[in-house]
Design an enzyme around this catalytic site. Structure first.
Site, mmCIF file in Angstrom:
data_model
loop_
_atom_site.group_PDB
_atom_site.id
_atom_site.type_symbol
_atom_site.label_atom_id
_atom_site.label_comp_id
_atom_site.label_asym_id
_atom_site.label_seq_id
_atom_site.Cartn_x
_atom_site.Cartn_y
_atom_site.Cartn_z
ATOM 1 C CB CYS A 24 134.005 62.891 18.236
ATOM 2 S SG CYS A 24 132.754 63.637 17.165
ATOM 3 C CG HIS A 79 130.512 62.758 22.101
ATOM 4 N ND1 HIS A 79 130.827 61.402 22.228
ATOM 5 C CD2 HIS A 79 130.889 63.097 20.838
ATOM 6 C CE1 HIS A 79 131.319 60.958 21.096
ATOM 7 N NE2 HIS A 79 131.394 61.972 20.231
#
Length: 314
Positions: free
Chosen positions: A216, A203
């Protein structure tokens, strides 16, 4: 009269050259209409230009004169050039103040393809429709379609205490704006989950020039938007409790040199310092290739069966 034979020879040679050129022109113009349309539609058919040689210089930001150095940086380079430089140094504009030494290329390309550390072609992936690779050592990702690279860019992966899981994963679900489960104040634009149990996804979020996430895979905003649209997500069985078909395959590989010199700074001495060889990527992909192709076939069958189902009349 003595010069006439020489003139005749020269004239014959000239006529022969014209005929040869005409033949070449006819061969080109005689291509099929399909070929002609395909060439106009898909530039990949044309021979690829060799990768340009890039030279890097260093720009130092002294701790006591960082403001003046940053002012010079902003004036010296355009917005597009600054974007490129920061991306190559794994930074976004929000975190440019973290710069100490930047590697500056002598040529600029906002797409970054000119500087790709990944091979342009991976024959091992020729039958794989879509593939995502994330390299821990150089903090970068690459997208491949049937073995041809279509995009690459910077990332910030899991910090030393919360490293991103290595190995093969698949794109699961995506959400245009997700909220972190660690801190509700962390907004995660264009989130694509790749490990549902561990909550790992890629993201948009800060790129500070080193691995800094909580496992992440952080991306620049433009890249996050592109991957969000490009990726295929899972297909669930009725009820949504089980997976019917997996999404795009993703491989995270390698180890970061914690505490060592940042890899992109090595470009200043050696412009190929970050390059990843075909052989290395083959060794990483091959152990997973059978699984990747198996899951791709399953997905194709599910998609095909879904498209042939008769929908009830409205």
């Amino acid at each position: 009269m003595k010069n006439l034979p020489l003139f005749g020879i020269a004239l014959a040679a000239l006529m022969m050259a014209v005929l040869v050129q005409c033949k070449k022109d006819n061969e080109i113009s005689g291509q099929s209409a399909d070929q002609h349309l395909l060439q106009k539609k898909d530039s990949v058919i044309k021979a690829e230009a060799p990768k340009p040689v890039i030279k890097y210089t260093s720009m130092i930001f002294p701790a006591k004169k960082k403001d003046s150095a940053m002012s010079f940086f902003n004036k010296q380079f355009s917005e597009e050039e600054r974007y490129t430089i920061l991306a190559l140094n794994r930074l976004d504009s929000k975190n440019k103040w973290r710069a100490d030494t930047l590697a500056i290329p002598d040529k600029f390309d906002r797409t970054l393809m000119m500087y790709s550390p990944f091979p342009a072609q991976l024959d091992v992936l020729k039958d794989v429709k879509k593939m995502v690779l994330f390299s821990y050592p150089i903090q970068a990702y690459a997208l491949y379609e049937n073995g041809k690279i279509i995009k690459w860019g910077p990332t910030s992966m899991g910090k030393k205490a919360a490293q991103t899981k290595r190995g093969l994963m698949f794109a699961n679900w995506k959400k245009e704006l997700a909220i972190s489960t660690i801190d509700s104040d962390w907004k995660l634009p264009y989130n694509v989950n790749v490990h549902n149990t561990l909550g790992i996804g890629w993201h948009q979020y800060d790129l500070p020039g080193f691995p800094a996430s909580h496992s992440c895979l952080r991306l620049l905003m433009d890249d996050a938007k592109y991957l969000y649209s490009w990726v295929d997500t899972w297909i669930l069985n009725k009820g949504g409790a089980t997976v019917k078909a997996n999404g795009t395959p993703v491989i995270v590989f390698g180890d970061y040199q914690w505490g060592g010199k940042k890899p992109w700074k090595k470009l200043i001495e050696d412009s190929k310092a970050n390059d990843i060889s075909v052989e290395e990527l083959n060794s990483i992909i091959n152990p997973h290739l059978e699984k990747i192709l198996e899951e791709q076939k399953k997905r194709d069958e599910v998609v095909a069966s879904t498209s042939t189902e008769v929908k009830p009349a409205a």
